[in-house]
Scaffold this active site. Structure first.
Site, PDB file in Angstrom:
ATOM      1  N   LYS A 158       2.965  18.432  28.053  1.00  0.00           N
ATOM      2  CA  LYS A 158       1.942  18.654  29.362  1.00  0.00           C
ATOM      3  C   LYS A 158       2.850  19.119  30.347  1.00  0.00           C
ATOM      4  CE  LYS A 158      -1.994  16.327  31.516  1.00  0.00           C
ATOM      5  NZ  LYS A 158      -2.759  17.514  31.262  1.00  0.00           N
TER       6      LYS A 158
HETATM    7  N1  PMP Z   1      -5.727  19.796  26.188  1.00  0.00           N
HETATM    8  C1  PMP Z   1      -5.185  20.293  27.292  1.00  0.00           C
HETATM    9  C2  PMP Z   1      -4.790  21.501  27.592  1.00  0.00           C
HETATM   10  C3  PMP Z   1      -5.229  19.370  28.564  1.00  0.00           C
HETATM   11  O1  PMP Z   1      -4.777  19.611  29.801  1.00  0.00           O
HETATM   12  C4  PMP Z   1      -5.779  17.941  28.171  1.00  0.00           C
HETATM   13  C5  PMP Z   1      -5.851  17.039  29.444  1.00  0.00           C
HETATM   14  N2  PMP Z   1      -4.720  16.143  29.343  1.00  0.00           N
HETATM   15  C6  PMP Z   1      -6.078  17.787  26.777  1.00  0.00           C
HETATM   16  C7  PMP Z   1      -6.014  18.719  25.883  1.00  0.00           C
HETATM   17  C8  PMP Z   1      -7.068  16.272  26.597  1.00  0.00           C
HETATM   18  O2  PMP Z   1      -5.826  15.480  26.519  1.00  0.00           O
HETATM   19  P1  PMP Z   1      -6.094  13.762  27.070  1.00  0.00           P
HETATM   20  O3  PMP Z   1      -7.453  13.412  26.378  1.00  0.00           O
HETATM   21  O4  PMP Z   1      -4.937  13.076  26.621  1.00  0.00           O
HETATM   22  O5  PMP Z   1      -6.516  13.814  28.593  1.00  0.00           O
END
Ligand code: PMP
Length: 316
Positions: A158
């Site tokens: 991320k």
């Molecule tokens: N894909 C991307 C590109 C994201 O930024 C997020 C948000 N964090 C997600 C998927 C979903 O991930 P999560 O469920 O861990 O928030």
């Protein structure tokens, strides 16, 4: 809410938001060399409790992102969980909340690189309600922007700079009248939304792109897979999804910490199924909502109470 009054965590101490500053030439700002998390907190009025959702999963992922960026995080996952509770309590958050922990390359010199640059860590917690309107389905469009490939900049991390990819897709979608974008991978398979993972229902089976498809391995994605298997007895298959499958799917929905779980009404103006909320998405929305507010004891391990922990500590 006035941001300046918030208490934040930065440079190893708690400070006022306005007093925690970043220098103009900071690497993380200039080159996007940072990584972050988005953690949700859900207020339960009956319990007078703010439940922080899947904290350890988020901090384990932050550690992975940091590893990709040649960073040493100054705290372990366990320490970060405790710091998050402390920060939310210091801000006396008594509503749904969003916590943004982040690490960034803090050097202030010219020269793009990962090695030999010091790391800084900070965390901000704010009240936060909804990312999307829960009452209706989303209108999504397949983006003309492809998702970054693992060989270019890994979506598995991320990573701050890679959110340019998400921002291009999101703004294109909104400027075209959609609520959200779905990006395809460079090979043309369904990848993810700007900040959400994608799920599809076909003939009663739940599908989602597997981790080799240049997705962020979502924390919410994992929770939804667990609920689908354990509570609904569904088969969940992780595999590449074709663009045309979006058109013939019975149901589509997206998941993310900010977005929660949100059903999709149409893709590129074509209704998904009959254009209404499908039974599987509906059941998962209700299950997820109960679990995150402390209504399903079997998933209590997902939740870290903010005030209960402190009340117990004060009493002992
Ligand atoms: N894909 C991307 C590109 C994201 O930024 C997020 C948000 N964090 C997600 C998927 C979903 O991930 P999560 O469920 O861990 O928030």
């Amino acid at each position: 809410m006035h941001l300046g009054d918030l208490t934040v965590y930065a440079d190893g101490r708690f400070a006022r938001y306005d007093d925690a500053k970043v220098g103009l030439l900071t690497h993380g700002l200039q080159y996007g060399t940072g990584c972050f998390e988005g953690v949700r907190g859900f207020w339960n009025a009956r319990d007078e409790e703010l439940y922080l959702l899947q904290l350890a999963d988020h901090y384990d992922r932050l550690a992975q992102s940091a590893r990709i960026l040649l960073m040493d995080l100054p705290h372990t996952t366990a320490e970060l969980c405790d710091l998050t509770v402390e920060l939310c309590a210091r801000n006396n958050l008594r509503s749904d909340a969003y916590v943004r922990p982040f690490a960034y390359k803090a050097g202030e010199d010219i020269g793009v690189r990962l090695h030999g640059v010091p790391t800084a860590f900070a965390m901000v917690a704010i009240p936060f309600e909804r990312y999307f309107d829960a009452q209706r389905g989303l209108k999504v469009g397949v983006s003309s922007w492809r998702r970054i490939d693992d060989t270019m900049a890994p979506a598995r991390g991320k990573i701050t700079g890679t959110y340019v990819n998400s921002a291009l897709a999101k703004s294109e979608a909104v400027m075209n009248g959609f609520d959200e974008a779905i990006m395809l991978s460079a090979e043309g398979h369904v990848c993810e939304g700007s900040a959400e993972n994608v799920f599809m229902v076909r003939r009663g089976v739940l599908y989602t792109p597997d981790p080799s498809q240049n997705i962020l391995e979502g924390v919410t994605r994992r929770a939804i897979i667990t609920l689908a298997k354990n509570e609904l007895g569904l088969d969940v298959v992780e595999r590449p999804i074709d663009r045309s499958e979006l058109v013939v799917a019975d149901e589509l929905f997206i998941t993310g910490s900010a977005a929660g779980i949100q059903w999709i009404e149409s893709v590129d103006y074509r209704p998904v199924g009959n254009g209404e909320r499908g039974p599987i998405a509906g059941a998962l929305i209700e299950l997820y909502d109960r679990a995150i507010r402390g209504g399903m004891p079997q998933y209590a391990s997902w939740l870290t109470p903010t005030y209960g922990v402190r009340r117990a500590a004060a009493a002992s």
